[in-house]
Design an enzyme around this catalytic site. Structure first.
Site, PDB file in Angstrom:
ATOM      1  N   ASN A 194       0.576  -1.156   0.098  1.00 50.35           N
ATOM      2  CA  ASN A 194       0.188  -0.092   0.041  1.00 50.35           C
ATOM      3  C   ASN A 194       0.954   1.257   0.061  1.00 50.35           C
ATOM      4  O   ASN A 194       1.515   1.434   1.015  1.00 50.35           O
ATOM      5  CB  ASN A 194      -0.896   0.000   1.279  1.00 50.35           C
ATOM      6  CG  ASN A 194      -2.025  -1.177   1.179  1.00 50.35           C
ATOM      7  OD1 ASN A 194      -2.324  -1.423   0.121  1.00 50.35           O
ATOM      8  ND2 ASN A 194      -2.369  -1.496   2.468  1.00 50.35           N
TER       9      ASN A 194
ATOM     10  N   GLU B   7      -8.120  -3.168  -2.849  1.00 55.87           N
ATOM     11  CA  GLU B   7      -8.207  -2.530  -1.739  1.00 55.87           C
ATOM     12  C   GLU B   7      -8.089  -1.032  -1.868  1.00 55.87           C
ATOM     13  O   GLU B   7      -7.157  -0.345  -0.936  1.00 55.87           O
ATOM     14  CB  GLU B   7      -7.255  -3.121  -0.717  1.00 55.87           C
ATOM     15  CG  GLU B   7      -7.851  -4.474  -0.417  1.00 55.87           C
ATOM     16  CD  GLU B   7      -7.090  -5.146   0.899  1.00 55.87           C
ATOM     17  OE1 GLU B   7      -5.902  -5.095   1.235  1.00 55.87           O
ATOM     18  OE2 GLU B   7      -7.556  -6.162   1.429  1.00 55.87           O
TER      19      GLU B   7
ATOM     20  N   ARG C 102       0.665  -8.075  -7.967  1.00 57.05           N
ATOM     21  CA  ARG C 102      -0.180  -9.118  -7.080  1.00 57.05           C
ATOM     22  C   ARG C 102      -1.318  -9.481  -7.621  1.00 57.05           C
ATOM     23  O   ARG C 102      -2.054  -8.555  -8.187  1.00 57.05           O
ATOM     24  CB  ARG C 102      -0.145  -8.567  -5.690  1.00 57.05           C
ATOM     25  CG  ARG C 102       1.308  -8.266  -5.185  1.00 57.05           C
ATOM     26  CD  ARG C 102       1.111  -7.562  -3.945  1.00 57.05           C
ATOM     27  NE  ARG C 102       0.856  -8.496  -2.480  1.00 57.05           N
ATOM     28  CZ  ARG C 102      -0.088  -8.335  -1.748  1.00 57.05           C
ATOM     29  NH1 ARG C 102      -0.662  -7.413  -1.974  1.00 57.05           N
ATOM     30  NH2 ARG C 102      -0.499  -9.074  -0.826  1.00 57.05           N
TER      31      ARG C 102
ATOM     32  N   ASP D 297      -7.321 -14.943   2.195  1.00 56.60           N
ATOM     33  CA  ASP D 297      -6.305 -14.023   2.803  1.00 56.60           C
ATOM     34  C   ASP D 297      -5.452 -14.576   4.140  1.00 56.60           C
ATOM     35  O   ASP D 297      -5.742 -13.949   5.230  1.00 56.60           O
ATOM     36  CB  ASP D 297      -7.223 -12.832   3.236  1.00 56.60           C
ATOM     37  CG  ASP D 297      -5.944 -11.512   3.525  1.00 56.60           C
ATOM     38  OD1 ASP D 297      -4.835 -11.790   3.013  1.00 56.60           O
ATOM     39  OD2 ASP D 297      -6.397 -10.764   3.784  1.00 56.60           O
TER      40      ASP D 297
ATOM     41  N   GLU E 142       2.682 -16.323  -2.549  1.00 53.60           N
ATOM     42  CA  GLU E 142       2.960 -15.526  -1.387  1.00 53.60           C
ATOM     43  C   GLU E 142       2.510 -16.076  -0.310  1.00 53.60           C
ATOM     44  O   GLU E 142       1.486 -16.576   0.141  1.00 53.60           O
ATOM     45  CB  GLU E 142       2.374 -14.158  -1.562  1.00 53.60           C
ATOM     46  CG  GLU E 142       2.720 -13.252  -0.705  1.00 53.60           C
ATOM     47  CD  GLU E 142       1.826 -11.931  -0.728  1.00 53.60           C
ATOM     48  OE1 GLU E 142       1.877 -11.453  -2.157  1.00 53.60           O
ATOM     49  OE2 GLU E 142       1.384 -11.169  -0.063  1.00 53.60           O
TER      50      GLU E 142
ATOM     51  N   GLU F 224      -0.486 -12.172  10.661  1.00 53.35           N
ATOM     52  CA  GLU F 224      -1.598 -11.217  10.966  1.00 53.35           C
ATOM     53  C   GLU F 224      -2.890 -11.978  11.556  1.00 53.35           C
ATOM     54  O   GLU F 224      -3.490 -11.671  12.414  1.00 53.35           O
ATOM     55  CB  GLU F 224      -1.751 -10.611   9.519  1.00 53.35           C
ATOM     56  CG  GLU F 224      -3.307  -9.949   9.470  1.00 53.35           C
ATOM     57  CD  GLU F 224      -3.523  -9.335   8.117  1.00 53.35           C
ATOM     58  OE1 GLU F 224      -2.625  -9.597   7.195  1.00 53.35           O
ATOM     59  OE2 GLU F 224      -4.308  -8.466   7.985  1.00 53.35           O
TER      60      GLU F 224
ATOM     61  N   GLU G 259      -5.104 -23.555  15.053  1.00 47.03           N
ATOM     62  CA  GLU G 259      -6.148 -23.820  14.199  1.00 47.03           C
ATOM     63  C   GLU G 259      -7.560 -24.469  14.881  1.00 47.03           C
ATOM     64  O   GLU G 259      -8.666 -24.072  14.923  1.00 47.03           O
ATOM     65  CB  GLU G 259      -6.005 -24.929  13.135  1.00 47.03           C
ATOM     66  CG  GLU G 259      -7.180 -25.258  11.985  1.00 47.03           C
ATOM     67  CD  GLU G 259      -6.658 -26.343  11.175  1.00 47.03           C
ATOM     68  OE1 GLU G 259      -5.702 -26.822  11.397  1.00 47.03           O
ATOM     69  OE2 GLU G 259      -7.326 -26.330  10.005  1.00 47.03           O
TER      70      GLU G 259
HETATM   71  C1  GCV Z   1      -1.061  -4.662   2.925  1.00 51.01           C
HETATM   72  C2  GCV Z   1      -4.630  -7.848   3.952  1.00 51.01           C
HETATM   73  C3  GCV Z   1      -4.341  -7.077   5.125  1.00 51.01           C
HETATM   74  C4  GCV Z   1      -3.946  -5.882   4.599  1.00 51.01           C
HETATM   75  C5  GCV Z   1      -2.771  -6.076   3.473  1.00 51.01           C
HETATM   76  C6  GCV Z   1      -3.511  -6.830   2.385  1.00 51.01           C
HETATM   77  C7  GCV Z   1      -2.604  -7.147   1.139  1.00 51.01           C
HETATM   78  O1  GCV Z   1      -6.159  -7.100   3.564  1.00 51.01           O
HETATM   79  O2  GCV Z   1      -5.192  -6.823   5.858  1.00 51.01           O
HETATM   80  O3  GCV Z   1      -3.150  -5.151   5.589  1.00 51.01           O
HETATM   81  O4  GCV Z   1      -2.368  -4.837   2.838  1.00 51.01           O
HETATM   82  O5  GCV Z   1      -3.981  -8.129   2.877  1.00 51.01           O
HETATM   83  O6  GCV Z   1      -2.174  -8.292   1.354  1.00 51.01           O
HETATM   84  O7  GCV Z   1      -2.422  -6.490   0.227  1.00 51.01           O
END
Ligand code: GCV
Length: 717
Positions: A236, A319, A352, A398, A420, A426, A548
């Protein structure tokens, strides 16, 4: 904590404590070859010998400034020119072939098949023996560097005369870490987006940190686990970060200079709108000549400053990030625009595939986020330039603790693909929970999209005729400015495992853990190495499955707290949101119908046999059942239990396992560094608290929805 060659260290040595170099550092070592990476090898060997009493000697090169060609340890202890008997006494020779005549001590070493001169490639090496001398041969300097760290990993066993000669090469050409680091502190995401290890090691409050010693130490750790590329800013890309490409390029060049001696090439996340945002153009349309010229000119300037620059990483039309859709163009048009600018310099674009509708209406059952990457990209197969690498998250959603492997991986044989992973945790405990992800990645890499006799994901990434053009393995980094690098000291194992599995995806993640344990907690330093090894295995081996068990059940995913930024349970937290991450639980059942027959049709994106397996409620693997099917709570799993009873059982079990992990950790009191011991202990306390919270919220939620009591009569609130 103490670091090689320094006084009080500001960071933990991770898998490279001085003690890890004991076996090589006690020997007489010859380094033969020229070039900056060979200089690095010689420096490493010299330091190891200084620490442990061996001797380092160099031939085949003009020595680096400040040393002599025949230097011993830098302080002169044991230094001086080598006498003939010392030369004869060489015990280990690290030799770059082609750097003049081979030294006599390595001249007769047998070469195993595949290790003939020139056959080892840019990064390969071979380990053999010439009489009493252990010989490591490489055809390129990076091979020598990776070979050195191989010797370090093997320790004393590297020098066993009975060890058979062997050739080593990485399976995947680019093994890359993506940092989601912001230069400016982002008002919501902070310095590091999804970072759980403090601030960035590159940036602080809008400026480059310039902590060059630490960066160098980082490069060293990366090389030692096989990582050879890094991107230094978040995908981002905000206003300040966009300028890294232009007037802030010097900051990137400085990082590249520090990492170069360890063979790590620097990449940059760029915004697709850069021609507008930093270039002053009115458009970023890929078909516009002035846009193409701008990228060509800007990229030329990047290479003038950073000749070995790796390339661009782009999150486009995802996003909220800008992309080619704004101009009526598609992702191939967008990616090829940057590829064209990079091609003359040997650079690549990582484009991506994480593209989906992030403004979904939860009432709309026809839109399925899991379908999105395939729907966008599979039709574009064959249209990407050769230096475009399409970067695909390993699962269709995700980075959940459990997802099926993304169908995109099997759908694009004419496109270079990178798979990836997310080393930063996260959705897997945010480095407050022990969650060793090696087994998860290993399962993904070993998955065979075309069935039991077909190729694996790892083969597709490495390149196989008709199935995959070869690409990269990439992961989002879990490193920050925390003294332990990764917040949770045991999360270091994830970074290490990513590098090692990217080098050799067939390795058993338990064996990788053994390596990590022996390097990080050297047996000679802990007093009771067996207990250390057993305890760490007991905590880490099954920790992903434990995680999990106490979180979202049976592959349904999410159920995380939006308010706590994806940490901790909130079953309906995303149920009525715009993010497309729903579980659809009601009084009768739970799960997402992704079948062709009655659901979103996602199961049909897989080749056979998986499209049939996932389509069938009876054949679908239990752990993915709720990813593919909406079933009643009383549905009987292949494992024999009902869905709701399975939810209760796994949540009680998972929380209990975490309590047992905390107990088990106490076995290491007095055996490992006290500060590290305390840090892990505190995090285990939090993991116990959090796992209990997960257990109670999930069990209570499903008990209230279903009204079905626990068959074992345990307490549900
Ligand atoms: C960098 C998810 C994460 C975002 C991340 C996004 C991505 O949505 O919560 O923080 O953004 O993946 O992989 O681009």
């Amino acid at each position: 904590m103490s670091l090689p060659g320094t006084g009080t260290a500001r960071w933990h040595p991770a898998w490279l404590p001085p003690e890890a170099f004991r076996a090589i550092g006690t020997r007489r070592v010859l380094v033969h070859g020229a070039g900056p990476l060979v200089d690095t090898v010689f420096e490493e060997v010299t330091r190891a010998c200084a620490d442990h009493g061996g001797r380092a000697r160099r031939t085949g090169a003009t020595p680096p400034a400040g040393t002599t060609d025949s230097a011993g340890p830098p302080d002169g202890d044991g230094g001086g020119g080598p006498a003939a008997d010392e030369v004869d006494a060489t015990q280990v020779a690290l030799v770059l072939r082609g750097a003049g005549a081979l030294p006599a001590v390595a001249g007769d070493a047998p070469v195993p098949a595949g290790g003939e001169p020139g056959a080892l490639g840019d990064e390969g090496f071979l380990l053999t023996r010439d009489g009493a001398v252990t010989v490591l041969l490489a055809d390129a300097p990076a091979g020598l560097l990776y070979g050195l760290f191989h010797l370090v990993r093997l320790g004393e066993t590297a020098f066993d005369p009975a060890r058979p000669g062997a050739v080593h090469r990485p399976a995947v050409r680019r093994r890359m870490l993506d940092h989601w680091d912001n230069v400016d502190v982002h008002p919501v995401m902070g310095q590091v987006e999804r970072g759980y290890a403090g601030g960035s090691i590159f940036w602080r409050d809008g400026r480059a940190r310039r902590d060059l010693a630490r960066l160098r130490a980082y490069g060293r750790l990366l090389a030692a686990c096989g990582i050879n590329a890094i991107s230094v800013n978040n995908v981002n890309v905000h206003a300040t970060e966009a300028r890294l490409l232009t007037d802030r390029l010097g900051d990137v060049a400085e990082i590249a200079d520090v990492l170069r001696p360890y063979g790590v090439r620097v990449h940059l996340s760029v915004t697709f709108a850069a021609p507008v945002v930093v270039g002053g153009l009115a458009t970023a349309d890929p078909r516009e000549r002035r846009v193409r010229d701008w990228w060509a000119r800007t990229t030329r300037q990047v290479y003038q400053r950073i000749p070995d620059f790796g390339g661009y990483l782009v999150k486009a039309d995802s996003e909220g990030q800008p992309g080619p859709f704004a101009y009526g163009r598609d992702h191939a048009d967008g990616a090829n625009l940057l590829a064209e600018a990079l091609a003359p310099h040997g650079g690549v674009v990582h484009w991506r595939a994480f593209v989906y509708d992030h403004r979904q209406d939860w009432r709309d059952r026809s839109t399925d986020r899991a379908r999105a990457a395939y729907d966008h990209f599979a039709p574009l197969d064959g249209r990407f330039d050769d230096n475009v690498v399409l970067q695909v998250k390993y699962g269709p959603m995700d980075f959940q603790a459990r997802e099926p492997v993304s169908p995109v991986i099997a759908a694009m044989p004419a496109t270079r693909l990178a798979v990836e992973f997310q080393v930063t945790q996260e959705y897997t405990g945010q480095q407050r929970h022990v969650c060793y992800l090696g087994p998860c990645w290993s399962e993904v890499l070993g998955f065979r999209p075309w069935g039991p006799d077909g190729h694996r994901v790892a083969d597709v990434v490495a390149g196989v005729p008709d199935r995959g053009r070869g690409g990269d393995l990439v992961a989002v980094s879990n490193v920050g400015d925390d003294p332990y690098w990764t917040g949770h000291p045991l999360a270091q194992a994830n970074l290490y495992a990513f590098g090692r599995l990217a080098w050799d995806p067939r390795r058993d993640p338990r064996a990788v853990l053994d390596e990590w344990i022996d390097l990080t907690f050297p047996p000679t330093t802990t007093g009771d190495p067996e207990r250390v090894r057993e305890t760490l295995h007991a905590l880490l081996d099954d920790s992903w499955r434990t995680y999990e068990r106490y979180t979202a059940p049976l592959g349904v995913g999410f159920m995380v707290s939006p308010a706590n930024r994806h940490y901790g349970p909130d079953v309906d937290g995303y149920e009525y949101s715009r993010w497309g991450t729903y579980h659809f639980a009601d009084r009768d059942g739970v799960g997402v119908d992704r079948t062709r027959a009655t659901g979103t049709g996602f199961a049909g994106q897989y080749p056979q046999p998986w499209s049939t397996v996932y389509e069938s409620v009876d054949e679908c693997p239990d752990e993915l059942l709720l990813f593919f099917h909406h079933v009643p709570y009383g549905h009987v799993l292949r494992g024999g239990s009902t869905v709701v009873q399975h939810i209760y059982d796994t949540h009680f079990a998972g929380a209990e396992e975490v309590t047992a992990m905390r107990e088990r950790w106490r076995d290491l009191a007095g055996l490992v560094d006290p500060a590290l011991y305390d840090r892990v202990g505190e995090r285990l306390d939090e993991q116990v608290r959090s796992a209990t919270e997960w257990r109670d919220q999930i069990n209570t939620y499903f008990f209230r929805k279903s009204g079905v009591p626990d068959a074992k009569g345990r307490r549900i609130h």
